[in-house]
Design an enzyme around this catalytic site. Structure first.
Site, PDB file in Angstrom:
ATOM      1  CD  GLN A  47      17.944  -3.798 -15.006  1.00  0.00           C
ATOM      2  OE1 GLN A  47      18.130  -2.609 -15.211  1.00  0.00           O
ATOM      3  NE2 GLN A  47      17.879  -4.671 -15.982  1.00  0.00           N
ATOM      4  CB  ALA A  71      21.057  -6.882 -16.374  1.00  0.00           C
ATOM      5  CB  SER A  78      21.614  -3.601 -14.571  1.00  0.00           C
ATOM      6  OG  SER A  78      21.757  -2.585 -15.548  1.00  0.00           O
ATOM      7  CG  HIS A  93      22.196   0.892 -17.548  1.00  0.00           C
ATOM      8  ND1 HIS A  93      22.276   2.108 -18.168  1.00  0.00           N
ATOM      9  CD2 HIS A  93      22.244  -0.034 -18.538  1.00  0.00           C
ATOM     10  CE1 HIS A  93      22.348   1.934 -19.483  1.00  0.00           C
ATOM     11  NE2 HIS A  93      22.341   0.645 -19.734  1.00  0.00           N
ATOM     12  CG  ASP A  97      21.964   2.317 -22.866  1.00  0.00           C
ATOM     13  OD1 ASP A  97      22.994   1.613 -22.882  1.00  0.00           O
ATOM     14  OD2 ASP A  97      20.920   1.998 -22.270  1.00  0.00           O
ATOM     15  CD  GLU A 119      23.056  -3.868 -24.860  1.00  0.00           C
ATOM     16  OE1 GLU A 119      23.366  -2.858 -24.190  1.00  0.00           O
ATOM     17  OE2 GLU A 119      22.287  -4.752 -24.445  1.00  0.00           O
ATOM     18  CG  HIS A 142      25.841  -0.535 -22.415  1.00  0.00           C
ATOM     19  ND1 HIS A 142      24.793  -0.544 -21.511  1.00  0.00           N
ATOM     20  CD2 HIS A 142      26.959  -0.757 -21.686  1.00  0.00           C
ATOM     21  CE1 HIS A 142      25.271  -0.770 -20.288  1.00  0.00           C
ATOM     22  NE2 HIS A 142      26.595  -0.912 -20.368  1.00  0.00           N
TER      23      HIS A 142
HETATM   24 ZN   LIG Z   1      22.845  -0.011 -21.625  1.00  0.00          ZN
END
Ligand SMILES: [Zn+2]
Length: 189
Positions: free
Chosen positions: A69, A90, A95, A97, A104, A153, A156
Site C-alpha cells: 500500500q 488509501a 486500506s 485490503h 475487488d 466502487e 470492492h
Molecule cells: Zn478495493
C-alpha cells in the site's frame, strides 16, 4: 473491524494471521490472491453461486500489505498529487485490503475493470443483488462518498457475515459507518 479515513488499522503494520488463497478464478497472483480464511471460504461459495447463474467473477485484488500500500499510494501521489491520490487510494495503514476482509472483483476480461462502467456489467449487477447472501457488502456505494470517503466502487466487496449483510440490505442501510453508528469519514483528519 471497520477501517476508514478516521479509523486506521492498529497496528498500522497489521497482518492477518490466517491468510489463504481461495479456490476461485484468480486475476492476480502473490499476496493479492490472498484473503483471511473466513472471507476466502465465503468467496468460494459466492463465486460458485455466480457461476451457477452463468456469471463469471474473478478475484482482481485481495490482500494488500502495508508495504504494498505504501508503494501503491506513493505512486498515485507522485503522478496525481496527494489530494487526488486520497480520493482513489488509501494511505498506508488505512486500506481495507490490508484487513483480509475485502477484495475487488473482475469479470474475467471485460474492458470495464476498475472503471465506472463496471457497475453495469453482469458481475457487478450480480454482486450488488446477491453478495449479501454470502456475507458481503459493496463497501463504497454510489453517492455515499461523504460518509465512506470513497466514490462508488462497484467492484470492492467487504465481508461482514450473512446475517449483518442481509440485515443491512433489508433495512436499506448503505454504509458500514451508518450501520455501526460510526461517524462519517469523508477525509483524513
Ligand atoms: Zn478495493
Amino acid at each position: 473491524m471497520v477501517v476508514n479515513k478516521h479509523r486506521a488499522l492498529s497496528p498500522a503494520s497489521y497482518v492477518p494471521a490466517d491468510l489463504v488463497q481461495p479456490r476461485v478464478r484468480l486475476a492476480v497472483s502473490g499476496e493479492a490472491a490472498l484473503l483471511n480464511s473466513t472471507t476466502a471460504a465465503a468467496a468460494e461459495k459466492m463465486f460458485a453461486a455466480a457461476a451457477a447463474d452463468g456469471v463469471t467473477l474473478t478475484l482482481a485484488s485481495g490482500y494488500r500489505s502495508f508495504a504494498t500500500q505504501t508503494s501503491t499510494y506513493g505512486s498515485y501521489v507522485s503522478s496525481q498529487g496527494q489530494a487526488e491520490a486520497d480520493t482513489v487510494s488509501a494511505r498506508p495503514g488505512y486500506s481495507e485490503h490490508q484487513t483480509g476482509w475485502s477484495f475487488d472483483i473482475g469479470d474475467g476480461g471485460g474492458a470495464c475493470g476498475f472503471q465506472p462502467c463496471f457497475a453495469e456489467q453482469p458481475a457487478a449487477v450480480w454482486a450488488r443483488d446477491n453478495a449479501h447472501r454470502f456475507g458481503f457488502v459493496v463497501r463504497y456505494p454510489w453517492m455515499f462518498h461523504a460518509i465512506t470517503g470513497y466514490y462508488y466502487e462497484p467492484w470492492h466487496l467487504r465481508f461482514i457475515g450473512p446475517e449483518a449483510a442481509t440485515d443491512m440490505k433489508s433495512r436499506g442501510i448503505a454504509t458500514l459507518e451508518e450501520y455501526f453508528g460510526l461517524e462519517a469519514a469523508p477525509a483524513y483528519r
